[in-house]
Design an enzyme around this catalytic site. Structure first.
Site, PDB file in Angstrom:
ATOM      1  N   ASP A  16       0.959  -1.052   0.027  1.00 44.33           N
ATOM      2  CA  ASP A  16       0.066   0.285   0.102  1.00 44.33           C
ATOM      3  C   ASP A  16       0.881   1.162  -0.129  1.00 44.33           C
ATOM      4  O   ASP A  16       2.146   1.122   0.376  1.00 44.33           O
ATOM      5  CB  ASP A  16      -0.827   0.009   1.281  1.00 44.33           C
ATOM      6  N   ASP A  18       0.015   5.181   1.007  1.00 47.96           N
ATOM      7  CA  ASP A  18      -0.191   6.087   2.029  1.00 47.96           C
ATOM      8  C   ASP A  18      -0.224   5.129   3.583  1.00 47.96           C
ATOM      9  O   ASP A  18      -0.993   4.360   3.483  1.00 47.96           O
ATOM     10  CB  ASP A  18      -1.429   6.869   1.948  1.00 47.96           C
TER      11      ASP A  18
END
Ligand SMILES: [Mg+2]
Ligand SMILES: [Zn+2]
Length: 192
Positions: A16, A18
């Site tokens: 991922d 952020d």
């Protein structure tokens, strides 16, 4: 300890973005100026790259669908991110993102597995030798639905959502790490 928790040698890590690579923001990351690498993430990317992992980023970027950022600006952020990572000895093979708003009902917004499946198709990824690292329950569920061997949750997101009950079975991570560097160390030990 299930068979699923004991993969062989890992080859691929899905990340991922952020809250894992860079500091997350409730107001979205809308420019390169707002993009800040989290402590240890560049080092983690260098080590994972040196260990031979294929690294792919899978990220929900609904700010595009909300009209807060253009696809061109997002592409520029990813170019800058990848060249900064390269300067630190790491390599991101590709970035897959979902630009849609939650109500769009697309098949690529995590927790749906679309982004991982796109990456699998494009690069012929063996998901049984793949792990996902994310900061939210969505990331863990996405990894489970796609069939990744391992899912690691990091606590470096906006809020430590690890603590939030109730946890559906599919959102329970195989390991909880402080940040990406901690997660990378765990995966490298695991993969030996
Ligand atoms: Mg995140
Ligand atoms: Zn989507």
């Amino acid at each position: 300890m299930t068979a699923q928790n004991r993969p062989g040698r890992l080859k691929t890590v899905f990340l991922d973005r952020d809250g894992v690579i860079n500091r997350d923001s409730a107001a979205y990351i809308k420019s390169w100026q707002e993009f800040e690498f989290l402590p240890g993430s560049l080092e983690a990317l260098r080590r994972l790259t040196a260990s031979g992992f294929t690294i792919l980023v899978v990220t929900n970027q609904s700010a595009v669908g909300r009209g807060l950022i253009s696809s061109e600006t997002l592409a520029g952020i990813h170019r800058n991110m990848r060249s900064a990572i390269r300067r630190h000895g790491g390599r991101i093979r590709d970035v897959f993102f979902c630009p849609h708003v939650p109500q769009a009902g697309c098949d690529c917004r995590k927790p749906r597995p679309g982004l991982i499946l796109q990456a699998q198709q494009r690069y012929g990824i063996d998901l049984e030798a793949a792990a996902m690292v994310g900061d939210s329950a969505r990331d863990i569920a996405c990894a489970r639905r796609a069939g990744c061997a391992l899912a690691v949750r990091v606590r470096s997101g906006i809020q430590d959502s690890v603590q939030q009950p109730p946890a559906a079975v599919e959102t329970v991570a195989d390991h909880v790490a402080e940040n990406l560097l901690d997660a990378a160390r765990w995966l490298m030990r695991r993969s030996r």
